[in-house]
Design a protein around this motif. Sequence first.
Motif, PDB file in Angstrom:
ATOM      1  N   LYS A 184      16.251  11.864  33.590  1.00 23.46           N
ATOM      2  CA  LYS A 184      16.924  12.949  32.878  1.00 23.46           C
ATOM      3  C   LYS A 184      18.441  12.778  33.006  1.00 23.46           C
ATOM      4  CE  LYS A 184      13.260  16.120  34.386  1.00 23.46           C
ATOM      5  NZ  LYS A 184      12.969  17.390  35.112  1.00 23.46           N
ATOM      6  N   PRO A 185      19.184  13.327  32.072  1.00 21.90           N
ATOM      7  CA  PRO A 185      20.659  13.223  32.187  1.00 21.90           C
ATOM      8  C   PRO A 185      21.177  13.748  33.522  1.00 21.90           C
ATOM      9  CG  PRO A 185      20.064  13.955  29.989  1.00 21.90           C
ATOM     10  CD  PRO A 185      18.791  13.931  30.781  1.00 21.90           C
ATOM     11  N   GLU A 186      20.526  14.739  34.083  1.00 18.66           N
ATOM     12  CA  GLU A 186      20.969  15.286  35.376  1.00 18.66           C
ATOM     13  C   GLU A 186      20.707  14.350  36.554  1.00 18.66           C
ATOM     14  OE1 GLU A 186      19.021  16.798  33.097  1.00 18.66           O
ATOM     15  OE2 GLU A 186      17.462  18.029  34.069  1.00 18.66           O
ATOM     16  N   THR A 220      21.964  11.431  36.487  1.00 18.12           N
ATOM     17  CA  THR A 220      23.158  10.588  36.489  1.00 18.12           C
ATOM     18  C   THR A 220      23.956  10.797  37.766  1.00 18.12           C
ATOM     19  OG1 THR A 220      23.336  10.534  34.083  1.00 18.12           O
ATOM     20  CG2 THR A 220      25.357  10.143  35.335  1.00 18.12           C
ATOM     21  N   GLN A 227      18.329   5.480  28.624  1.00 18.66           N
ATOM     22  CA  GLN A 227      18.156   6.702  27.847  1.00 18.66           C
ATOM     23  C   GLN A 227      17.233   7.673  28.581  1.00 18.66           C
ATOM     24  OE1 GLN A 227      16.795   5.513  23.919  1.00 18.66           O
ATOM     25  NE2 GLN A 227      18.889   5.573  23.146  1.00 18.66           N
ATOM     26  N   ALA A 228      17.393   8.944  28.282  1.00 18.43           N
ATOM     27  CA  ALA A 228      16.517   9.950  28.862  1.00 18.43           C
ATOM     28  C   ALA A 228      15.057   9.594  28.575  1.00 18.43           C
ATOM     29  CB  ALA A 228      16.848  11.321  28.295  1.00 18.43           C
ATOM     30  N   THR A 258      23.306   5.888  35.054  1.00 20.37           N
ATOM     31  CA  THR A 258      23.747   6.772  33.980  1.00 20.37           C
ATOM     32  C   THR A 258      22.594   6.975  33.018  1.00 20.37           C
ATOM     33  OG1 THR A 258      26.007   5.934  34.162  1.00 20.37           O
ATOM     34  CG2 THR A 258      25.441   7.169  32.170  1.00 20.37           C
ATOM     35  N   VAL A 259      22.224   8.232  32.792  1.00 21.19           N
ATOM     36  CA  VAL A 259      21.136   8.565  31.888  1.00 21.19           C
ATOM     37  C   VAL A 259      21.719   9.302  30.688  1.00 21.19           C
ATOM     38  CG1 VAL A 259      18.900   9.685  31.633  1.00 21.19           C
ATOM     39  CG2 VAL A 259      19.599   8.783  33.867  1.00 21.19           C
ATOM     40  N   SER A 260      21.570   8.712  29.533  1.00 20.90           N
ATOM     41  CA  SER A 260      22.114   9.312  28.315  1.00 20.90           C
ATOM     42  C   SER A 260      21.079  10.193  27.637  1.00 20.90           C
ATOM     43  CB  SER A 260      22.582   8.225  27.356  1.00 20.90           C
ATOM     44  OG  SER A 260      21.488   7.433  26.954  1.00 20.90           O
ATOM     45  N   SER A 261      21.553  11.232  26.985  1.00 24.64           N
ATOM     46  CA  SER A 261      20.634  12.174  26.325  1.00 24.64           C
ATOM     47  C   SER A 261      20.352  11.756  24.894  1.00 24.64           C
ATOM     48  CB  SER A 261      21.235  13.582  26.351  1.00 24.64           C
ATOM     49  OG  SER A 261      22.500  13.579  25.736  1.00 24.64           O
TER      50      SER A 261
END
Length: 125
Positions: free
Chosen positions: A86-88, A90, A13-14, A122-125
Amino acid sequence: QVQLVESGGGLVQAGGSLRLSCAASGSIFSISAMGWYRQAPGKRRELVATITSGERTNYADSVKGRFTISLDNAKNTVYLQMNSLKPEDTAVYYCHADRIDYYRGGTRTYGTDYWGKGTLVTVSS
């Protein structure tokens, strides 16, 4: 033969953390520098961080203060500690080695521009 093998990717997770590892295998004598690059979907591969055998480091502006690269020369392993993800962030993360001196058939030789197969973060928001 010399190979780079990454591990440690996954889903987070973020705001979370992950630690990537990359081990160089083979009859290795020395490695000049290692680093991490990443490639997000639809984007070009970009530098994340590099470290020399003398532990001089370089970071992309986007990860400064959040990621830390380190090197265990004895284990021929480079690490990437990623915090405050951060999601970015990913992307598929690739390990790279500039020059590796190794023994083949009792003779010292070297190769350049080694890449691992990549590990997905993979970073989820």
